[in-house]
Design a protein around this motif. Structure first.
Motif, PDB file in Angstrom:
ATOM      1  N   MET A   1       0.820  -1.189   0.000  1.00 27.03           N
ATOM      2  CA  MET A   1       0.000   0.000   0.000  1.00 27.03           C
ATOM      3  C   MET A   1       0.867   1.256   0.000  1.00 27.03           C
ATOM      4  O   MET A   1       0.519   2.261  -0.589  1.00 27.03           O
ATOM      5  CB  MET A   1      -0.903  -0.037   1.240  1.00 27.03           C
ATOM      6  CG  MET A   1      -2.036   0.914   1.155  1.00 27.03           C
ATOM      7  SD  MET A   1      -3.102   0.406  -0.186  1.00 27.03           S
ATOM      8  CE  MET A   1      -4.363   1.592  -0.055  1.00 27.03           C
ATOM      9  N   LYS A   2       2.001   1.154   0.677  1.00 32.79           N
ATOM     10  CA  LYS A   2       2.923   2.272   0.758  1.00 32.79           C
ATOM     11  C   LYS A   2       3.456   2.617  -0.636  1.00 32.79           C
ATOM     12  O   LYS A   2       3.598   3.779  -0.979  1.00 32.79           O
ATOM     13  CB  LYS A   2       4.058   1.891   1.701  1.00 32.79           C
ATOM     14  CG  LYS A   2       5.132   2.907   1.827  1.00 32.79           C
ATOM     15  CD  LYS A   2       6.174   2.573   2.907  1.00 32.79           C
ATOM     16  CE  LYS A   2       6.479   1.124   3.072  1.00 32.79           C
ATOM     17  NZ  LYS A   2       7.576   0.840   3.979  1.00 32.79           N
ATOM     18  N   TYR A   3       3.708   1.594  -1.437  1.00 30.69           N
ATOM     19  CA  TYR A   3       4.223   1.812  -2.791  1.00 30.69           C
ATOM     20  C   TYR A   3       3.173   2.403  -3.719  1.00 30.69           C
ATOM     21  O   TYR A   3       3.487   3.181  -4.606  1.00 30.69           O
ATOM     22  CB  TYR A   3       4.750   0.498  -3.378  1.00 30.69           C
ATOM     23  CG  TYR A   3       5.947  -0.028  -2.626  1.00 30.69           C
ATOM     24  CD1 TYR A   3       7.142   0.663  -2.611  1.00 30.69           C
ATOM     25  CD2 TYR A   3       5.855  -1.217  -1.906  1.00 30.69           C
ATOM     26  CE1 TYR A   3       8.238   0.190  -1.910  1.00 30.69           C
ATOM     27  CE2 TYR A   3       6.942  -1.704  -1.212  1.00 30.69           C
ATOM     28  CZ  TYR A   3       8.139  -0.998  -1.212  1.00 30.69           C
ATOM     29  OH  TYR A   3       9.198  -1.469  -0.533  1.00 30.69           O
ATOM     30  N   ALA A   4       1.911   2.064  -3.509  1.00 29.10           N
ATOM     31  CA  ALA A   4       0.833   2.606  -4.338  1.00 29.10           C
ATOM     32  C   ALA A   4       0.694   4.110  -4.115  1.00 29.10           C
ATOM     33  O   ALA A   4       0.506   4.870  -5.061  1.00 29.10           O
ATOM     34  CB  ALA A   4      -0.473   1.894  -4.026  1.00 29.10           C
ATOM     35  N   ALA A   5       0.790   4.558  -2.871  1.00 28.13           N
ATOM     36  CA  ALA A   5       0.700   5.990  -2.577  1.00 28.13           C
ATOM     37  C   ALA A   5       1.889   6.731  -3.176  1.00 28.13           C
ATOM     38  O   ALA A   5       1.744   7.828  -3.722  1.00 28.13           O
ATOM     39  CB  ALA A   5       0.645   6.208  -1.069  1.00 28.13           C
TER      40      ALA A   5
END
Length: 45
Positions: A1-5
């Motif tokens: 999720m961190k990479y998507a943001a």
């Protein structure tokens, strides 16, 4: 999720989404010139 943001923020930065568009400044009356001029000769050796 961190990479998507992070990817979403990177995509927004790459497309130039930095705020509302602004109208160009109106030039004052009179003669105005702008641009680029190149003069020369190109030869192949």
């Amino acid at each position: 999720m961190k990479y998507a943001a992070f990817a979403f923020a990177l995509i927004l930065a790459a497309c130039g989404a930095d705020g509302l568009p602004t109208a160009p400044e109106q030039p004052k009356s009179g003669l105005h010139m702008s641009g680029e001029v190149k003069i020369g000769v190109q030869t192949e050796l």
